[in-house]
Enzyme design. Structure first.
Site, PDB file in Angstrom:
ATOM      1  N   LEU A  24     -22.192  55.485  -3.210  1.00 28.94           N
ATOM      2  CA  LEU A  24     -23.112  54.342  -3.199  1.00 28.94           C
ATOM      3  C   LEU A  24     -23.158  53.654  -1.844  1.00 28.94           C
ATOM      4  CD1 LEU A  24     -22.313  52.788  -6.701  1.00 28.94           C
ATOM      5  CD2 LEU A  24     -24.083  54.450  -6.084  1.00 28.94           C
ATOM      6  N   HIS A  28     -28.622  51.845  -2.795  1.00 29.37           N
ATOM      7  CA  HIS A  28     -28.367  51.792  -4.242  1.00 29.37           C
ATOM      8  C   HIS A  28     -28.185  50.339  -4.689  1.00 29.37           C
ATOM      9  CE1 HIS A  28     -26.543  55.890  -3.214  1.00 29.37           C
ATOM     10  NE2 HIS A  28     -27.490  56.198  -4.079  1.00 29.37           N
ATOM     11  N   LYS A 140     -37.612  55.428  -0.999  1.00 34.19           N
ATOM     12  CA  LYS A 140     -37.096  56.307   0.045  1.00 34.19           C
ATOM     13  C   LYS A 140     -37.356  57.765  -0.359  1.00 34.19           C
ATOM     14  CE  LYS A 140     -33.760  58.507   2.346  1.00 34.19           C
ATOM     15  NZ  LYS A 140     -33.023  59.691   1.939  1.00 34.19           N
ATOM     16  N   SER A 176     -28.764  56.902   3.363  1.00 33.55           N
ATOM     17  CA  SER A 176     -28.713  58.065   2.485  1.00 33.55           C
ATOM     18  C   SER A 176     -27.259  58.486   2.350  1.00 33.55           C
ATOM     19  CB  SER A 176     -29.516  59.222   3.091  1.00 33.55           C
ATOM     20  OG  SER A 176     -29.125  60.452   2.515  1.00 33.55           O
TER      21      SER A 176
HETATM   22  P1  AMP Z   1     -29.292  59.193  -5.068  1.00 37.54           P
HETATM   23  O1  AMP Z   1     -27.905  58.710  -5.360  1.00 37.54           O
HETATM   24  O2  AMP Z   1     -29.477  59.679  -3.675  1.00 37.54           O
HETATM   25  O3  AMP Z   1     -29.818  60.141  -6.116  1.00 37.54           O
HETATM   26  O4  AMP Z   1     -30.228  57.915  -5.155  1.00 37.54           O
HETATM   27  C1  AMP Z   1     -30.259  57.115  -6.312  1.00 37.54           C
HETATM   28  C2  AMP Z   1     -31.423  56.173  -6.220  1.00 37.54           C
HETATM   29  O5  AMP Z   1     -31.266  55.350  -5.065  1.00 37.54           O
HETATM   30  C3  AMP Z   1     -32.761  56.890  -6.059  1.00 37.54           C
HETATM   31  O6  AMP Z   1     -33.736  56.244  -6.856  1.00 37.54           O
HETATM   32  C4  AMP Z   1     -33.031  56.767  -4.595  1.00 37.54           C
HETATM   33  O7  AMP Z   1     -34.414  56.790  -4.289  1.00 37.54           O
HETATM   34  C5  AMP Z   1     -32.455  55.408  -4.304  1.00 37.54           C
HETATM   35  N1  AMP Z   1     -32.146  55.297  -2.869  1.00 37.54           N
HETATM   36  C6  AMP Z   1     -31.529  56.203  -2.075  1.00 37.54           C
HETATM   37  N2  AMP Z   1     -31.495  55.778  -0.798  1.00 37.54           N
HETATM   38  C7  AMP Z   1     -32.102  54.568  -0.774  1.00 37.54           C
HETATM   39  C8  AMP Z   1     -32.395  53.621   0.253  1.00 37.54           C
HETATM   40  N3  AMP Z   1     -32.045  53.818   1.525  1.00 37.54           N
HETATM   41  N4  AMP Z   1     -33.050  52.487  -0.101  1.00 37.54           N
HETATM   42  C9  AMP Z   1     -33.417  52.266  -1.391  1.00 37.54           C
HETATM   43  N5  AMP Z   1     -33.169  53.115  -2.396  1.00 37.54           N
HETATM   44  C10 AMP Z   1     -32.521  54.257  -2.105  1.00 37.54           C
END
Ligand code: AMP
Length: 284
Positions: A24, A28, A140, A176
């Site tokens: 996280l 997130h 994103k 990310s």
């Molecule tokens: P992930 O853990 O990468 O699958 O991401 C979980 C959620 O967080 C997804 O809906 C992503 O689009 C969102 N997310 C990832 N990176 C960002 C960011 N930099 N800003 C906002 N939301 C994000």
């Protein structure tokens, strides 16, 4: 999880769900903050979904920081964490998938065959288990959010899909979980994605509307960074994700770029200032 969610629904509470793959970061946490304002109880999930990784992708290497994730979730006011094991989500004999036709095959889907089928299947399962009033996703991952919104509409889901803006480092790099793969030199090189989006924005702000011209600007900016290898750099319609000829409606500039071995994505969302307006508004 089902039992707890059922009970909350029986008490007419507004369940919010923030699905994640863990590791996280502030991106997130921005989804969690938004969800916390609108929902109670607020449920986060952590599941590194094997079905959205291709055979040559980073499933085994994907960063896993469960202990510190739990601390972050606790201090950000999440009421419950759902962190199932892969065999709970995909028991032996699992054969049912959700696929959003068309939209899943372009851009990210073309570079990562089967990726979106894995995403929509796991999100559908999470939504079915928790049955939240609202679920929160990040722009994103623009194509992913668009697909999930489409799936919710097509399958008559009762969950409202909320799409939240990307969170960036102060120098512009979109947060990310995969940024931890970058060494110091690559971290600097990774800024080229933001620079390319800015270059496109500057052209648009100066009145350019021709998508081919913008693509040239993107390619030149990205091509000047020796650590960068472009997967795609496109200007697409924000609904269909089909390439546009002119930017005169809601559009995305979408980038997928390898920095060394790390594949990064980013985007710029563009919309007309108002109906019939020639002016554009830019959302990084
Ligand atoms: P992930 O853990 O990468 O699958 O991401 C979980 C959620 O967080 C997804 O809906 C992503 O689009 C969102 N997310 C990832 N990176 C960002 C960011 N930099 N800003 C906002 N939301 C994000």
């Amino acid at each position: 999880m089902k039992e707890a969610a059922r009970q909350a629904r029986a008490e007419s509470r507004i369940i919010g769900l923030v699905p994640t793959m863990g590791a996280l970061h502030a991106g997130h946490l921005s989804l969690i903050e938004r969800a916390r304002r609108e929902c109670s109880p607020l449920i986060a999930s952590i599941f590194v979904n094997p079905k959205q990784f291709g055979p040559d992708e980073d499933l085994s290497k994907y960063p896993r920081t469960f202990e510190s994730d739990c601390e972050k979730l606790q201090s950000s006011g999440v009421d419950a964490l759902f962190a199932p094991e892969p065999r709970e989500i995909y028991p032996e004999g699992f054969t049912t998938y959700v696929n959003v036709d068309g939209l899943s095959d372009r851009l990210e889907g073309r570079s990562r065959p089967g990726h979106f089928r894995g995403v929509t299947t796991v999100v559908m399962k999470l939504l079915e288990i928790v049955q939240p009033k609202f679920a929160y996703f990040g722009r994103k991952d623009a194509q992913q959010s668009r697909l999930i919104t489409q799936m919710a509409r097509d399958l008559n889901l009762d969950t409202g899909i909320v799409v939240c803006p990307p969170v960036r480092e102060s120098d512009g790099l979109a947060l990310s979980s995969r940024n931890v793969y970058l060494n110091a030199e690559e971290r600097k090189a990774a800024l080229v994605l933001y620079r390319a989006l800015e270059a496109a924005k500057n052209e648009l702000a100066a009145g350019v509307r021709d998508a081919l011209h913008l693509q040239g600007v993107l390619q030149r900016t990205l091509g000047a960074e020796r650590h960068a290898r472009v997967d795609y750099a496109e200007v697409v319609d924000a609904e269909s994700f089909e390439p546009v000829v002119r930017v005169n409606k809601p559009c995305y500039v979408l980038l997928a770029v390898f920095i060394g071995k790390t594949r990064l994505i980013d985007n710029l969302y563009i919309e007309p200032k108002s109906l019939d307006s020639e002016d554009l508004v830019f959302h990084f």
